[in-house]
Design a protein around this motif. Structure first.
Motif, PDB file in Angstrom:
ATOM      1  N   GLY A   1      10.994   3.452  -4.002  1.00 16.96           N
ATOM      2  CA  GLY A   1       9.725   2.748  -3.923  1.00 16.96           C
ATOM      3  C   GLY A   1       9.004   2.692  -5.253  1.00 16.96           C
ATOM      4  O   GLY A   1       8.438   1.653  -5.626  1.00 16.96           O
ATOM      5  N   VAL A   2       9.008   3.800  -5.987  1.00 16.07           N
ATOM      6  CA  VAL A   2       8.357   3.840  -7.297  1.00 16.07           C
ATOM      7  C   VAL A   2       9.073   2.893  -8.260  1.00 16.07           C
ATOM      8  O   VAL A   2       8.445   2.125  -9.003  1.00 16.07           O
ATOM      9  N   LYS A   3      10.432   2.934  -8.247  1.00 15.11           N
ATOM     10  CA  LYS A   3      11.208   2.078  -9.152  1.00 15.11           C
ATOM     11  C   LYS A   3      10.999   0.605  -8.822  1.00 15.11           C
ATOM     12  O   LYS A   3      10.893  -0.243  -9.727  1.00 15.11           O
ATOM     13  N   LYS A   4      10.907   0.286  -7.552  1.00 16.68           N
ATOM     14  CA  LYS A   4      10.688  -1.107  -7.129  1.00 16.68           C
ATOM     15  C   LYS A   4       9.364  -1.624  -7.674  1.00 16.68           C
ATOM     16  O   LYS A   4       9.268  -2.768  -8.137  1.00 16.68           O
ATOM     17  N   LEU A   5       8.312  -0.804  -7.615  1.00 15.17           N
ATOM     18  CA  LEU A   5       7.014  -1.212  -8.125  1.00 15.17           C
ATOM     19  C   LEU A   5       7.048  -1.388  -9.636  1.00 15.17           C
ATOM     20  O   LEU A   5       6.479  -2.348 -10.176  1.00 15.17           O
ATOM     21  N   GLU A   6       7.718  -0.471 -10.322  1.00 12.63           N
ATOM     22  CA  GLU A   6       7.831  -0.598 -11.780  1.00 12.63           C
ATOM     23  C   GLU A   6       8.567  -1.883 -12.154  1.00 12.63           C
ATOM     24  O   GLU A   6       8.179  -2.583 -13.095  1.00 12.63           O
TER      25      GLU A   6
ATOM     26  N   ALA B   1      -8.785   0.297   1.047  1.00 13.98           N
ATOM     27  CA  ALA B   1      -8.005   0.060   2.260  1.00 13.98           C
ATOM     28  C   ALA B   1      -8.431   1.013   3.370  1.00 13.98           C
ATOM     29  O   ALA B   1      -8.518   0.631   4.541  1.00 13.98           O
ATOM     30  N   GLN B   2      -8.718   2.265   2.995  1.00 15.04           N
ATOM     31  CA  GLN B   2      -9.193   3.227   3.977  1.00 15.04           C
ATOM     32  C   GLN B   2     -10.549   2.806   4.528  1.00 15.04           C
ATOM     33  O   GLN B   2     -10.837   2.974   5.725  1.00 15.04           O
TER      34      GLN B   2
ATOM     35  N   LEU C   1       0.829  -1.206   0.000  1.00 16.44           N
ATOM     36  CA  LEU C   1       0.000   0.000   0.000  1.00 16.44           C
ATOM     37  C   LEU C   1       0.863   1.255   0.000  1.00 16.44           C
ATOM     38  O   LEU C   1       0.489   2.274  -0.588  1.00 16.44           O
ATOM     39  N   THR C   2       2.016   1.179   0.651  1.00 14.22           N
ATOM     40  CA  THR C   2       2.923   2.339   0.673  1.00 14.22           C
ATOM     41  C   THR C   2       3.386   2.682  -0.734  1.00 14.22           C
ATOM     42  O   THR C   2       3.392   3.858  -1.141  1.00 14.22           O
ATOM     43  N   GLU C   3       3.770   1.669  -1.510  1.00 14.70           N
ATOM     44  CA  GLU C   3       4.199   1.914  -2.890  1.00 14.70           C
ATOM     45  C   GLU C   3       3.065   2.459  -3.738  1.00 14.70           C
ATOM     46  O   GLU C   3       3.273   3.353  -4.582  1.00 14.70           O
ATOM     47  N   LEU C   4       1.859   1.952  -3.529  1.00 14.04           N
ATOM     48  CA  LEU C   4       0.706   2.485  -4.266  1.00 14.04           C
ATOM     49  C   LEU C   4       0.447   3.938  -3.887  1.00 14.04           C
ATOM     50  O   LEU C   4       0.095   4.769  -4.747  1.00 14.04           O
TER      51      LEU C   4
ATOM     52  N   HIS D   1       5.769  12.247   3.533  1.00 16.85           N
ATOM     53  CA  HIS D   1       6.592  12.318   4.738  1.00 16.85           C
ATOM     54  C   HIS D   1       7.771  11.349   4.679  1.00 16.85           C
ATOM     55  O   HIS D   1       8.099  10.674   5.664  1.00 16.85           O
ATOM     56  N   VAL D   2       8.382  11.264   3.507  1.00 14.87           N
ATOM     57  CA  VAL D   2       9.604  10.468   3.331  1.00 14.87           C
ATOM     58  C   VAL D   2      10.603  11.300   2.550  1.00 14.87           C
ATOM     59  O   VAL D   2      10.282  12.360   1.998  1.00 14.87           O
ATOM     60  N   SER D   3      11.843  10.816   2.497  1.00 16.85           N
ATOM     61  CA  SER D   3      12.854  11.506   1.697  1.00 16.85           C
ATOM     62  C   SER D   3      12.610  11.238   0.222  1.00 16.85           C
ATOM     63  O   SER D   3      11.973  10.249  -0.157  1.00 16.85           O
TER      64      SER D   3
END
Length: 307
Positions: free
Chosen positions: A35-40, A75-76, A3-6, A26-28
């Protein structure tokens, strides 16, 4: 896929800028980029076109981000359901009561419960004890209000109050001259009773032992059996006979004064113990506790010592 990556790709699609998207999450910025690259890589597609001046969604990326937004919303919704579940007083409560309790308790209980738990409306059922027992056991009801004894595996009971029995007489009946009626007097007079299946009928017969000495004797002294206390009240008012009612039912009527009279039974007066029962596994103990407290509070009857 998490969910974080989404959340990263949805926020990046909205901001079109890694720095601003990272700030909103709230991340660097490197964390968001990784995270975006990992999902791709996991999906084996490019979700974004990257350049020094812009970040754009690819055609396939538009569909992925749209679906990711739906997943995050769902999820919410799960979180909100879980949060609502933490509030044990924020959902309907399914409550059953026997016929000789429900009509006289619920008109007082519902306003009281609405004041203290406005988000907990009641689904109500009135029925025989054995039917309520089955529905409690299979989960169709959350709690039942019954007269003791009531024994069931994996079911808890809490005594709420003790309710004395009183004699209902037609106006002008000779016994109205008495301050109280001894149970032995009922042996030689016609007594109007509830029909088979009502536990209150059994309790009345228990209070008048001589009425239980054989079927013939019982038939001689009981001219009419009725399906409800209200029907019995009407027959008493018409002069057909006398009856015994629980105290809560005595004054719950629309008759004008002078139609019938009420007298207590001579001490020690018989009574019934009214209790609430619920499954040990029921996940809303606070709702049961509030229901029990509200019943005690709105009842005009004496709370049981064991409650």
């Amino acid at each position: 896929m998490t969910l974080t990556e989404l959340r990263y790709i949805v926020t990046l699609a909205q901001e079109r800028h890694f720095g601003r998207a990272a700030e909103r999450c709230h991340v660097s910025q490197p964390t968001l980029s990784v995270g975006v690259k990992k999902l791709e890589d996991e999906l084996s597609v490019l979700i974004f076109e990257r350049s020094k001046s812009a970040v754009r969604l690819t055609p396939v990326g538009e569909g992925i981000v749209a679906q990711a937004q739906k997943v995050l919303e769902q999820a919410q919704g799960v979180r909100e359901l879980a949060q609502a579940g933490k509030n044990q007083l924020a959902a309907p409560l399914k409550v059953g009561a026997i016929y000789t309790i429900g009509p006289y308790l619920f008109p007082h209980l519902i306003p009281q419960l609405h004041r203290v738990a406005p988000q907990m409306p009641l689904y109500i059922e009135e029925n025989f004890t054995h039917v309520l027992r089955d529905k409690l056991r299979n989960g169709e009801l959350d709690a039942v209000i019954i007269a003791l004894p009531f024994n069931e595996p994996d079911v808890l009971t809490k005594v709420l109050y003790d309710e004395p029995f009183q004699v209902l007489l037609p106006a002008g009946h000779p016994w109205t001259a008495q301050a109280s009626i001894d149970a032995s007097q009922l042996n030689d007079k016609s007594l109007l009773l509830l029909g088979e299946g009502h536990c209150f009928r059994d309790q009345v017969l228990e209070a008048c032992p001589t009425l239980r000495k054989g079927g013939e004797n019982h038939a001689k002294h009981t001219t009419v059996e009725s399906s409800s206390l209200e029907t019995i009240r009407h027959m008493v008012a018409s002069g057909l006979g006398i009856s015994i009612l629980p105290l809560s039912a005595v004054n719950s009527h629309h008759y004008a004064p002078g139609i019938f009279e009420v007298r207590p039974l001579t001490a020690p007066a018989p009574f019934r113990s009214v209790a609430i029962a619920w499954r040990t596994s029921f996940p809303r103990p606070k709702a049961i506790e509030l229901l029990a407290d509200s019943i005690r509070l709105c009842s005009v009857l004496k709370p049981a010592v064991s409650a």
